[in-house]
Design a protein around this motif. Structure first.
Motif, PDB file in Angstrom:
ATOM      1  N   SER A   1      -3.632   2.234  -9.012  1.00 54.94           N
ATOM      2  CA  SER A   1      -4.356   1.330  -8.099  1.00 54.94           C
ATOM      3  C   SER A   1      -3.876  -0.105  -8.268  1.00 54.94           C
ATOM      4  O   SER A   1      -3.655  -0.824  -7.285  1.00 54.94           O
TER       5      SER A   1
ATOM      6  N   ILE B   1      -2.435   3.594  -3.015  1.00 61.11           N
ATOM      7  CA  ILE B   1      -3.762   3.847  -2.429  1.00 61.11           C
ATOM      8  C   ILE B   1      -4.034   5.328  -2.220  1.00 61.11           C
ATOM      9  O   ILE B   1      -5.148   5.719  -1.888  1.00 61.11           O
ATOM     10  N   GLY B   2      -3.018   6.168  -2.411  1.00 64.12           N
ATOM     11  CA  GLY B   2      -3.219   7.609  -2.268  1.00 64.12           C
ATOM     12  C   GLY B   2      -2.263   8.387  -3.136  1.00 64.12           C
ATOM     13  O   GLY B   2      -1.104   7.991  -3.315  1.00 64.12           O
TER      14      GLY B   2
ATOM     15  N   HIS C   1       0.857  -1.183   0.000  1.00 63.54           N
ATOM     16  CA  HIS C   1       0.000   0.000   0.000  1.00 63.54           C
ATOM     17  C   HIS C   1       0.891   1.231   0.000  1.00 63.54           C
ATOM     18  O   HIS C   1       1.421   1.617   1.038  1.00 63.54           O
TER      19      HIS C   1
ATOM     20  N   SER D   1     -11.511   8.896  -5.711  1.00 60.94           N
ATOM     21  CA  SER D   1     -11.531   8.666  -4.253  1.00 60.94           C
ATOM     22  C   SER D   1     -10.131   8.605  -3.651  1.00 60.94           C
ATOM     23  O   SER D   1      -9.946   8.919  -2.472  1.00 60.94           O
ATOM     24  N   ASN D   2      -9.122   8.194  -4.441  1.00 57.75           N
ATOM     25  CA  ASN D   2      -7.765   8.035  -3.895  1.00 57.75           C
ATOM     26  C   ASN D   2      -6.846   9.209  -4.247  1.00 57.75           C
ATOM     27  O   ASN D   2      -5.632   9.092  -4.183  1.00 57.75           O
TER      28      ASN D   2
END
Length: 262
Positions: free
Chosen positions: A31, A36-37, A6, A59-60
């Protein structure tokens, strides 16, 4: 299948045309690679606004808003007030890219220092961390930070760090995090790798600075993109004698904490 790592890309110029025209695919590849960010970084009013829009769409993705030192001279009356307003927008987690640059001659030094000071003041008022650019001006950066911040601790990141061990220690003393990008992987970056080994694990971050600075073995190819952060993570993990999974857990926890992201 969930990816074993992650990773959090703390610095990507997603509004660059080379990424923007294929952004759905760029985000999907990130992704798939376990990212994840991503913090989308503003450099002008226009790109800062676009970063806020992208953060609302994906969303990320989160946004940083600010005026880059190389663009301060082009800023119009009222632009700074708009940055102040944007700093309150949803999913804005940082201020910048701000900082100082003596490599390019785009903005007079006093104008750079003025805008850097504004970002630092706004960080103090909002609690948002700074995203700090430094190029060919490490001694001057230490001097200006001491002048502007005094003995107050700062929250923020020395992004895509390429400075010295002495500089890194000074920035850590100010309370800042140190982030490494693809340059860390270049064969000639031995001195930088020695610096990266010694950064305390709770102040360590990684980034792509995409679409720039593609990591080895993609060096020289454009655009760089968030999915390629794994190469920098592997290099950093090897240097620090930890697994990539351990490095991912630590750097992502650091990013979440700094950006106040769940």
């Amino acid at each position: 299948m969930e990816h074993p790592h992650h990773l959090f890309d703390t610095h990507s110029h997603l509004t660059d045309e080379s990424l923007l025209h294929q952004l759905d695919h760029v985000i999907q590849r990130a992704s798939d690679a376990g990212v994840i960010g991503i913090v989308a970084i503003g450099t002008t009013i226009a790109t800062s606004r676009r970063c806020v829009d992208l953060a609302s769409k994906f969303s990320n993705v989160w946004a940083a808003v600010g005026i880059h030192p190389n663009y301060c001279n082009e800023a119009e009356v009222g632009d700074w007030n708009q940055i102040v307003e944007l700093s309150r927008a949803p999913k804005v987690v940082a201020l910048g890219e701000t900082g100082l640059d003596l490599h390019w001659d785009h903005t007079p030094w006093n104008v750079q220092v003025d805008y850097f000071g504004r970002h630092i003041q706004l960080s103090g008022e909002t609690g948002l961390p700074l995203v700090i650019h430094m190029r060919d001006c490490e001694a001057q950066m230490m001097h200006e930070l001491a002048k502007i911040a005094g003995d107050k601790k700062l929250r923020g990141i020395m992004h895509s760090f390429t400075g010295t061990s002495e500089g890194a220690n000074a920035f850590l003393e100010f309370g800042l995090h140190i982030s490494f990008a693809g340059m860390l992987t270049f064969p000639k970056s031995e001195a930088l790798r020695l610096v990266a080994k010694q950064i305390p694990s709770d102040r360590l971050l990684i980034e792509t600075d995409s679409p720039f600075l593609s990591p080895h073995p993609h060096r020289g190819k454009r655009p760089n993109e968030p999915s390629l952060i794994l190469h920098t993570a592997k290099c950093l993990a090897d240097l620090r004698n930890v697994t990539v999974a351990e490095l991912a857990i630590q750097t992502t926890a650091n990013a979440r904490r700094l950006f106040s992201v769940e």
